[in-house]
Design an enzyme around this catalytic site. Structure first.
Site, PDB file in Angstrom:
ATOM      1  N   HIS A  18       0.770  -1.105   0.032  1.00  0.00           N
ATOM      2  CA  HIS A  18       0.082  -0.034   0.044  1.00  0.00           C
ATOM      3  C   HIS A  18       0.881   1.235  -0.113  1.00  0.00           C
ATOM      4  O   HIS A  18       0.428   2.313  -0.690  1.00  0.00           O
ATOM      5  CB  HIS A  18      -0.919   0.059   1.163  1.00  0.00           C
ATOM      6  CG  HIS A  18      -2.144  -1.052   1.341  1.00  0.00           C
ATOM      7  ND1 HIS A  18      -2.152  -1.854   2.393  1.00  0.00           N
ATOM      8  CD2 HIS A  18      -2.915  -1.305   0.459  1.00  0.00           C
ATOM      9  CE1 HIS A  18      -3.109  -2.710   2.308  1.00  0.00           C
ATOM     10  NE2 HIS A  18      -3.603  -2.190   1.003  1.00  0.00           N
ATOM     11  N   LYS A  42     -17.558  -6.314   6.989  1.00  0.00           N
ATOM     12  CA  LYS A  42     -16.353  -6.976   7.498  1.00  0.00           C
ATOM     13  C   LYS A  42     -15.986  -6.817   8.994  1.00  0.00           C
ATOM     14  O   LYS A  42     -16.227  -5.621   9.339  1.00  0.00           O
ATOM     15  CB  LYS A  42     -15.078  -6.438   6.670  1.00  0.00           C
ATOM     16  CG  LYS A  42     -14.951  -6.919   5.227  1.00  0.00           C
ATOM     17  CD  LYS A  42     -13.744  -6.401   4.480  1.00  0.00           C
ATOM     18  CE  LYS A  42     -13.562  -6.756   3.172  1.00  0.00           C
ATOM     19  NZ  LYS A  42     -12.311  -6.103   2.413  1.00  0.00           N
ATOM     20  N   ARG A  91      -2.065  -5.782  -8.242  1.00  0.00           N
ATOM     21  CA  ARG A  91      -0.933  -6.540  -8.082  1.00  0.00           C
ATOM     22  C   ARG A  91      -0.792  -7.644  -9.248  1.00  0.00           C
ATOM     23  O   ARG A  91       0.187  -8.016  -9.747  1.00  0.00           O
ATOM     24  CB  ARG A  91      -1.159  -7.298  -6.936  1.00  0.00           C
ATOM     25  CG  ARG A  91      -0.853  -6.650  -5.725  1.00  0.00           C
ATOM     26  CD  ARG A  91      -1.357  -7.171  -4.420  1.00  0.00           C
ATOM     27  NE  ARG A  91      -2.983  -7.301  -4.256  1.00  0.00           N
ATOM     28  CZ  ARG A  91      -3.610  -7.978  -3.562  1.00  0.00           C
ATOM     29  NH1 ARG A  91      -3.059  -8.143  -2.363  1.00  0.00           N
ATOM     30  NH2 ARG A  91      -5.038  -8.064  -3.820  1.00  0.00           N
ATOM     31  N   SER A 129      -3.164  -7.851   2.913  1.00  0.00           N
ATOM     32  CA  SER A 129      -3.503  -7.920   4.110  1.00  0.00           C
ATOM     33  C   SER A 129      -3.914  -9.155   4.815  1.00  0.00           C
ATOM     34  O   SER A 129      -3.650  -9.410   6.015  1.00  0.00           O
ATOM     35  CB  SER A 129      -4.523  -6.562   4.578  1.00  0.00           C
ATOM     36  OG  SER A 129      -3.818  -5.323   4.088  1.00  0.00           O
TER      37      SER A 129
HETATM   38  O1  PNS Z   1      -9.286  -2.646   0.451  1.00  0.00           O
HETATM   39  P1  PNS Z   1     -10.287  -3.067  -0.115  1.00  0.00           P
HETATM   40  O2  PNS Z   1     -11.329  -3.868   0.989  1.00  0.00           O
HETATM   41  O3  PNS Z   1     -10.483  -3.924  -1.302  1.00  0.00           O
HETATM   42  O4  PNS Z   1     -11.179  -1.793  -0.415  1.00  0.00           O
HETATM   43  C1  PNS Z   1     -12.552  -1.737  -1.030  1.00  0.00           C
HETATM   44  C2  PNS Z   1     -13.157  -0.328  -1.012  1.00  0.00           C
HETATM   45  C3  PNS Z   1     -13.194   0.184   0.514  1.00  0.00           C
HETATM   46  C4  PNS Z   1     -12.269   0.468  -1.668  1.00  0.00           C
HETATM   47  C5  PNS Z   1     -14.601  -0.335  -1.340  1.00  0.00           C
HETATM   48  O5  PNS Z   1     -15.202  -1.532  -0.694  1.00  0.00           O
HETATM   49  C6  PNS Z   1     -15.521   0.912  -1.218  1.00  0.00           C
HETATM   50  O6  PNS Z   1     -15.303   1.763  -1.768  1.00  0.00           O
HETATM   51  N1  PNS Z   1     -16.357   0.851  -0.090  1.00  0.00           N
HETATM   52  C7  PNS Z   1     -17.024   2.156   0.025  1.00  0.00           C
HETATM   53  C8  PNS Z   1     -18.561   1.788  -0.196  1.00  0.00           C
HETATM   54  C9  PNS Z   1     -18.832   2.019  -1.708  1.00  0.00           C
HETATM   55  O7  PNS Z   1     -18.516   2.957  -2.452  1.00  0.00           O
HETATM   56  N2  PNS Z   1     -19.137   0.789  -2.313  1.00  0.00           N
HETATM   57  C10 PNS Z   1     -19.449   0.763  -3.862  1.00  0.00           C
HETATM   58  C11 PNS Z   1     -18.044   0.426  -4.520  1.00  0.00           C
HETATM   59  S1  PNS Z   1     -18.208   0.040  -6.291  1.00  0.00           S
END
Ligand code: PNS
Length: 162
Positions: A18, A42, A91, A129
Protein backbone atom coordinates in the site's frame (compact mmCIF):
# COMPACT_ATOMS: atom_id res chain seq x y z
CA UNK A 1 -5.70 23.87 -8.90
CA UNK A 2 -4.37 21.16 -6.59
CA UNK A 3 -4.84 17.66 -8.05
CA UNK A 4 -6.03 15.45 -5.21
CA UNK A 5 -6.10 11.65 -5.45
CA UNK A 6 -7.96 9.36 -3.11
CA UNK A 7 -6.36 6.03 -2.17
CA UNK A 8 -9.24 4.08 -0.64
CA UNK A 9 -9.18 0.71 1.07
CA UNK A 10 -9.77 -1.33 4.19
CA UNK A 11 -6.09 -1.19 5.21
CA UNK A 12 -6.54 -3.90 7.82
CA UNK A 13 -3.61 -3.42 8.21
CA UNK A 14 -1.64 -1.21 5.82
CA UNK A 15 1.22 -3.11 4.13
CA UNK A 16 4.42 -2.03 2.39
CA UNK A 17 2.58 -2.69 -0.87
CA UNK A 18 0.00 0.00 0.00
CA UNK A 19 2.78 2.41 0.95
CA UNK A 20 4.50 1.75 -2.37
CA UNK A 21 1.28 2.75 -4.17
CA UNK A 22 0.87 5.92 -2.04
CA UNK A 23 4.44 6.97 -2.87
CA UNK A 24 3.92 6.33 -6.58
CA UNK A 25 0.69 8.36 -6.46
CA UNK A 26 2.56 11.30 -4.94
CA UNK A 27 4.71 11.47 -8.06
CA UNK A 28 1.61 12.13 -10.16
CA UNK A 29 -0.77 14.01 -7.88
CA UNK A 30 -0.29 17.11 -5.70
CA UNK A 31 -1.97 15.54 -2.69
CA UNK A 32 -2.99 12.01 -1.74
CA UNK A 33 -5.69 11.23 0.77
CA UNK A 34 -5.50 7.71 2.17
CA UNK A 35 -9.16 6.97 2.86
CA UNK A 36 -9.94 4.13 5.25
CA UNK A 37 -13.37 2.62 4.70
CA UNK A 38 -15.63 1.92 7.64
CA UNK A 39 -16.88 -1.37 6.22
CA UNK A 40 -19.85 -2.57 8.21
CA UNK A 41 -19.84 -5.96 6.49
CA UNK A 42 -16.28 -6.95 7.38
CA UNK A 43 -15.11 -7.55 10.94
CA UNK A 44 -11.63 -6.03 10.96
CA UNK A 45 -8.69 -7.09 13.09
CA UNK A 46 -7.98 -3.42 13.86
CA UNK A 47 -10.80 -0.94 14.47
CA UNK A 48 -11.09 2.16 12.31
CA UNK A 49 -9.22 4.49 14.68
CA UNK A 50 -6.34 2.05 15.06
CA UNK A 51 -6.09 1.58 11.28
CA UNK A 52 -5.96 5.36 10.76
CA UNK A 53 -3.37 5.74 13.52
CA UNK A 54 -1.16 2.97 12.09
CA UNK A 55 -1.27 4.54 8.62
CA UNK A 56 -0.40 7.98 10.01
CA UNK A 57 2.57 6.52 11.89
CA UNK A 58 3.66 4.52 8.85
CA UNK A 59 3.56 7.54 6.52
CA UNK A 60 5.29 9.92 8.95
CA UNK A 61 7.68 12.25 7.12
CA UNK A 62 5.87 12.01 3.79
CA UNK A 63 4.58 15.36 2.58
CA UNK A 64 1.24 16.03 0.89
CA UNK A 65 -0.46 12.98 2.40
CA UNK A 66 -3.54 12.98 4.58
CA UNK A 67 -5.17 10.03 6.31
CA UNK A 68 -8.90 9.97 6.99
CA UNK A 69 -11.73 7.51 7.44
CA UNK A 70 -14.96 7.59 5.49
CA UNK A 71 -18.42 6.08 5.73
CA UNK A 72 -20.83 5.49 2.88
CA UNK A 73 -20.17 5.62 -0.83
CA UNK A 74 -16.65 6.23 -2.02
CA UNK A 75 -17.82 8.46 -4.90
CA UNK A 76 -19.59 10.77 -2.43
CA UNK A 77 -16.41 11.04 -0.39
CA UNK A 78 -14.31 11.71 -3.52
CA UNK A 79 -16.69 14.49 -4.58
CA UNK A 80 -16.66 16.00 -1.08
CA UNK A 81 -12.83 16.10 -1.17
CA UNK A 82 -12.80 17.41 -4.75
CA UNK A 83 -10.65 14.44 -5.73
CA UNK A 84 -9.75 14.04 -9.39
CA UNK A 85 -9.06 10.31 -9.19
CA UNK A 86 -9.35 7.14 -7.17
CA UNK A 87 -6.04 5.26 -7.07
CA UNK A 88 -6.00 1.49 -6.67
CA UNK A 89 -3.09 -0.92 -6.77
CA UNK A 90 -3.20 -3.83 -9.22
CA UNK A 91 -0.99 -6.68 -8.14
CA UNK A 92 -1.89 -9.40 -10.56
CA UNK A 93 -4.44 -10.39 -13.18
CA UNK A 94 -6.50 -11.95 -10.39
CA UNK A 95 -7.17 -8.44 -9.00
CA UNK A 96 -8.47 -7.22 -12.31
CA UNK A 97 -12.04 -8.52 -12.31
CA UNK A 98 -12.94 -7.10 -8.90
CA UNK A 99 -11.16 -3.83 -9.60
CA UNK A 100 -12.80 -3.35 -12.99
CA UNK A 101 -16.23 -4.07 -11.51
CA UNK A 102 -15.62 -1.49 -8.81
CA UNK A 103 -14.19 1.13 -11.18
CA UNK A 104 -17.09 0.79 -13.63
CA UNK A 105 -19.68 0.87 -10.85
CA UNK A 106 -18.08 3.98 -9.39
CA UNK A 107 -18.11 5.57 -12.84
CA UNK A 108 -21.79 4.71 -13.19
CA UNK A 109 -22.47 6.32 -9.82
CA UNK A 110 -20.48 9.43 -10.77
CA UNK A 111 -19.24 9.75 -14.33
CA UNK A 112 -16.73 12.43 -13.34
CA UNK A 113 -14.74 10.17 -11.05
CA UNK A 114 -11.81 8.43 -12.72
CA UNK A 115 -10.01 5.37 -11.38
CA UNK A 116 -6.27 5.06 -11.92
CA UNK A 117 -4.52 1.73 -11.46
CA UNK A 118 -0.90 1.48 -10.41
CA UNK A 119 1.39 -1.54 -10.24
CA UNK A 120 3.29 -1.99 -7.01
CA UNK A 121 6.94 -2.97 -7.03
CA UNK A 122 7.17 -6.69 -7.91
CA UNK A 123 8.50 -7.49 -4.43
CA UNK A 124 5.02 -6.65 -3.09
CA UNK A 125 2.97 -8.20 -5.87
CA UNK A 126 2.12 -11.25 -3.75
CA UNK A 127 1.33 -9.25 -0.62
CA UNK A 128 -2.12 -8.77 0.93
CA UNK A 129 -3.45 -7.69 4.31
CA UNK A 130 -5.30 -11.01 4.57
CA UNK A 131 -2.07 -12.95 4.11
CA UNK A 132 -0.27 -10.76 6.64
CA UNK A 133 -2.95 -11.46 9.25
CA UNK A 134 -2.81 -15.19 8.55
CA UNK A 135 0.99 -15.35 8.81
CA UNK A 136 0.98 -13.26 11.98
CA UNK A 137 -1.82 -15.33 13.54
CA UNK A 138 0.39 -18.43 13.20
CA UNK A 139 3.38 -16.65 14.67
CA UNK A 140 5.25 -16.18 11.37
CA UNK A 141 7.48 -13.21 10.62
CA UNK A 142 6.08 -10.29 8.61
CA UNK A 143 9.30 -8.27 8.75
CA UNK A 144 9.87 -6.25 5.62
CA UNK A 145 6.31 -6.74 4.48
CA UNK A 146 4.60 -4.21 6.75
CA UNK A 147 5.80 -0.93 8.28
CA UNK A 148 7.31 -1.00 11.79
CA UNK A 149 4.22 0.37 13.61
CA UNK A 150 2.08 -2.37 12.04
CA UNK A 151 4.60 -5.05 12.96
CA UNK A 152 4.50 -3.75 16.52
CA UNK A 153 0.68 -3.77 16.58
CA UNK A 154 0.58 -7.32 15.20
CA UNK A 155 3.12 -8.34 17.82
CA UNK A 156 0.71 -7.12 20.48
CA UNK A 157 -2.22 -9.07 19.04
CA UNK A 158 -0.36 -12.28 18.11
CA UNK A 159 2.85 -13.80 19.37
CA UNK A 160 5.27 -12.91 16.57
CA UNK A 161 8.71 -14.32 15.79
CA UNK A 162 11.43 -11.72 15.09
O1 PNS B 1 -9.09 -2.69 0.51
P1 PNS B 1 -10.41 -3.10 -0.06
O2 PNS B 1 -11.21 -3.85 0.98
O3 PNS B 1 -10.28 -3.86 -1.36
O4 PNS B 1 -11.20 -1.72 -0.39
C1 PNS B 1 -12.49 -1.74 -0.91
C2 PNS B 1 -13.14 -0.34 -0.83
C3 PNS B 1 -13.12 0.16 0.59
C4 PNS B 1 -12.37 0.60 -1.73
C5 PNS B 1 -14.61 -0.49 -1.34
O5 PNS B 1 -15.25 -1.50 -0.65
C6 PNS B 1 -15.40 0.82 -1.19
O6 PNS B 1 -15.23 1.73 -1.96
N1 PNS B 1 -16.27 0.88 -0.15
C7 PNS B 1 -17.09 2.05 0.11
C8 PNS B 1 -18.57 1.79 -0.28
C9 PNS B 1 -18.77 1.94 -1.77
O7 PNS B 1 -18.62 2.99 -2.34
N2 PNS B 1 -19.10 0.81 -2.41
C10 PNS B 1 -19.32 0.75 -3.84
C11 PNS B 1 -18.02 0.51 -4.60
S1 PNS B 1 -18.37 0.00 -6.23
Amino acid sequence: MKRVAICPGSFDPITNGHIDIVKRSLRIFDEVIVAVAVNLKKTPLFDIDKRVQLIKESLKGLENVKVESFKGLLVDYVRQKRGVAIVRGLRAVSDFEYEMQMALMNRRLDHEVETVFMMPSEEYSFLSSTMIKEIASFGGSVKGLVPEPVEEALREVFKLKD
